[in-house]
Design a protein around this motif. Sequence first.
Motif, PDB file in Angstrom:
ATOM      1  N   ASN A 113       0.848  -1.182   0.000  1.00 47.34           N
ATOM      2  CA  ASN A 113       0.000   0.000   0.000  1.00 47.34           C
ATOM      3  C   ASN A 113       0.887   1.237   0.000  1.00 47.34           C
ATOM      4  N   ARG A 114       1.007   1.863  -1.141  1.00 47.91           N
ATOM      5  CA  ARG A 114       1.933   2.983  -1.307  1.00 47.91           C
ATOM      6  C   ARG A 114       1.544   4.192  -0.443  1.00 47.91           C
ATOM      7  N   THR A 115       0.253   4.448  -0.294  1.00 47.15           N
ATOM      8  CA  THR A 115      -0.196   5.589   0.494  1.00 47.15           C
ATOM      9  C   THR A 115       0.199   5.440   1.959  1.00 47.15           C
ATOM     10  N   ASP A 116      -0.028   4.267   2.522  1.00 49.61           N
ATOM     11  CA  ASP A 116       0.365   4.015   3.913  1.00 49.61           C
ATOM     12  C   ASP A 116       1.880   4.086   4.074  1.00 49.61           C
ATOM     13  N   SER A 117       2.593   3.603   3.072  1.00 53.51           N
ATOM     14  CA  SER A 117       4.047   3.650   3.105  1.00 53.51           C
ATOM     15  C   SER A 117       4.536   5.097   3.131  1.00 53.51           C
TER      16      SER A 117
END
Length: 57
Positions: A32-36
């Motif tokens: 999950n790029r956003t959470d990263s």
Amino acid sequence: MFGLFKKKSEVEKLQEKYKKIMEDAYKLQSINRTDSDTKYKEADDILKEIGVLQGKS
């Protein structure tokens, strides 16, 4: 053995927290790029706080 009961400084605590958050961000990177990105921002804030504390010393 003499450092067995030594308390960690605030900088050492923040460095451990920074390391853990960076590991979490790396693991989230492929899921999950956003959470990263959120985790990387949090880690960056901690790094800035470490810099302020080290500058004060």
